[in-house]
Design an enzyme around this catalytic site. Structure first.
Site, PDB file in Angstrom:
ATOM      1  N   TYR A 151      23.152  26.846 -28.580  1.00 22.11           N
ATOM      2  CA  TYR A 151      24.391  27.354 -27.964  1.00 22.11           C
ATOM      3  C   TYR A 151      24.913  28.510 -28.789  1.00 22.11           C
ATOM      4  CZ  TYR A 151      29.334  27.590 -26.635  1.00 22.11           C
ATOM      5  OH  TYR A 151      30.564  28.023 -26.229  1.00 22.11           O
ATOM      6  N   GLU A 239      29.431  33.675 -23.353  1.00 22.02           N
ATOM      7  CA  GLU A 239      28.913  32.359 -23.723  1.00 22.02           C
ATOM      8  C   GLU A 239      27.495  32.197 -23.186  1.00 22.02           C
ATOM      9  OE1 GLU A 239      30.784  27.937 -23.719  1.00 22.02           O
ATOM     10  OE2 GLU A 239      30.513  28.832 -21.731  1.00 22.02           O
TER      11      GLU A 239
END
Length: 430
Positions: A151, A239
């Site tokens: 991530y 993101e």
């Protein structure tokens, strides 16, 4: 109670999520709702243009084009994704009977048939309305194997006075869950806005994400390119989940969400022109044209307020007295007479509305402007529902004179509590 309501309202209007566990210490992660939403393929196109590595893909709006795109990719495996602005597509259901808005196949010839059951049909997921959202485009992409998922995100943080990098070697899942169960696996780097992402920062983040050998340098390069994109498009958040590693030794951004600063629209015209408003609520879209902040609710008392906190407090006090607000509407500070008129048009067009409560606390707002707008709207729109008005602040005496001399059946209120009681009573009498 009122002050608490106002504070709560201010926070609610900013749509702030403080994930302290994700960025503990001196920083707190802040994610705010933005008006601009891009489809997945649009975000990936922006990433491509900044040199970020993404899967090869094409976009189609009909099944023959989807079939040709699948053949043109000449890939070992193909992923077909319905393009809507909602999550949970993989577990969604189409009203055509097809299950899943994301399909993997090694046979390009079936892509056309799958696309024919997606395009023009509504896809319902856990994040869509009950009736679902009609799919107008599909993305046909090369499916790549992922050896490992991580991530990575860059976001603006007020506490740090600038952008912050956040990463975790545990990607491909709910990052808040990772932060809750394994906070030691969340890494952050505060970016100096003047220096940008330094090489040592990018390499340190890549190492923390678990990339090794040549992949560490490759991941660091992707991180720096993502920051270039962040600046280039005036983003508030980029993101990537997952930022993955393939068996062939490639670092790929498999999925991305980009949030934009609406205040930068004047210099990001090409980006904002990509906004697909077809999935937005028509009333909210119309309100945005007049710089009004509107959110539809399920009640029958329309709220017409200046200030986000005051609007939330108004909704709360209506509910406290047994009523149900029909909307959240914030006029803002620099309101003009025309905006007042257009706001009334929006409110009266809602068939659920049985009364309107105007609650204005004038600071930079001139109450007389509001009063003139109200009287004009009432006459021209032939208002047929009860109207309760509470005015306080700048030029309030002139405003009250305008309303009292208008001859219109306007119910005056002394304060917010009184206004809410009278609005609820008007509904009850009906």
């Amino acid at each position: 109670i009122l002050y608490l309501c106002v504070i709560r309202g201010c926070l609610a209007w900013l749509w702030v999520a403080l994930d302290a566990k994700l960025l503990d210490g001196n920083c707190a992660r802040v994610s705010s709702r933005r008006w601009l939403n891009l489809q997945e393929y649009q975000s990936k196109k922006l990433m491509q243009e900044s040199g970020v590595t993404v899967q090869r893909f094409y976009v189609a709006d009909n099944s023959p084009d989807a079939l040709q795109a699948a053949k043109r990719l000449n890939a070992k495996e193909i992923v077909l994704k319905a393009q809507i602005l909602a999550g949970g597509r993989g577990k969604g259901v189409f009203n055509s009977g097809l299950k899943g808005g994301v399909h993997l196949t090694k046979d390009p010839s079936v892509v056309g048939e799958l696309a024919s059951k997606m395009l023009g049909y509504s896809l319902t997921t856990k994040q869509t309305p009950k009736e679902g959202v009609k799919v107008k485009t599909v993305m046909v992409a090369e499916a790549l194997d992922i050896t490992r998922e991580t991530y990575f995100a860059i976001l603006m943080d007020r506490a740090c006075n600038g952008p912050v990098m956040v990463g975790s070697p545990q990607g491909g899942m709910d990052i808040e869950e990772v932060a809750d169960k394994s906070p030691e696996l969340i890494f952050k780097e505060v970016i100096d806005i003047f220096e940008g992402v330094r090489d040592d920062q990018a390499l340190r983040m890549a190492a923390n994400l678990g990339f090794k050998g040549p992949l560490e340098r490759q991941a660091a390069d992707q991180i720096k390119r993502l920051y270039d994109l962040f600046l280039k498009v005036d983003a508030t958040q980029v993101e990537v989940n997952p930022l993955g590693e393939t068996p062939e030794g490639q670092v790929v951004c498999f999925d991305a969400k980009i949030n934009f600063d609406d205040n930068a629209e004047f210099r990001q015209k090409a980006v904002f022109a990509m906004d697909d408003m077809s999935e937005s609520d028509p009333t909210e879209t119309e309100a945005a044209k007049w710089d009004l902040k509107y959110i539809g609710l399920d009640g029958n008392i329309a709220c017409f307020v200046n200030g986000a906190g005051l609007a939330m407090a108004t909704c709360d006090i209506i509910d406290l007295h047994g009523g149900k607000p029909a909307n959240f509407l914030d006029l803002g500070g620099g309101v003009k007479e025309k905006q007042v008129y257009e706001a009334f048009k929006l409110l009266t067009a809602d068939p659920k509305v049985e009364a309107i409560l105007v609650n204005i606390f004038g600071g930079i707002v001139n109450c007389a402007i509001i009063a003139n707008g109200i009287t004009k709207a009432c006459r021209e729109l032939e208002l047929k529902v009860p109207l309760v008005v509470r005015l306080e602040g700048t030029n309030v005496q002139e405003a009250k004179r305008i309303l009292s001399e208008s001859g219109l059946p306007i119910v005056a209120a002394n304060d917010l509590d009184d206004a809410a009681k009278k609005a609820v009573a008007a509904i009850t009498r009906k």
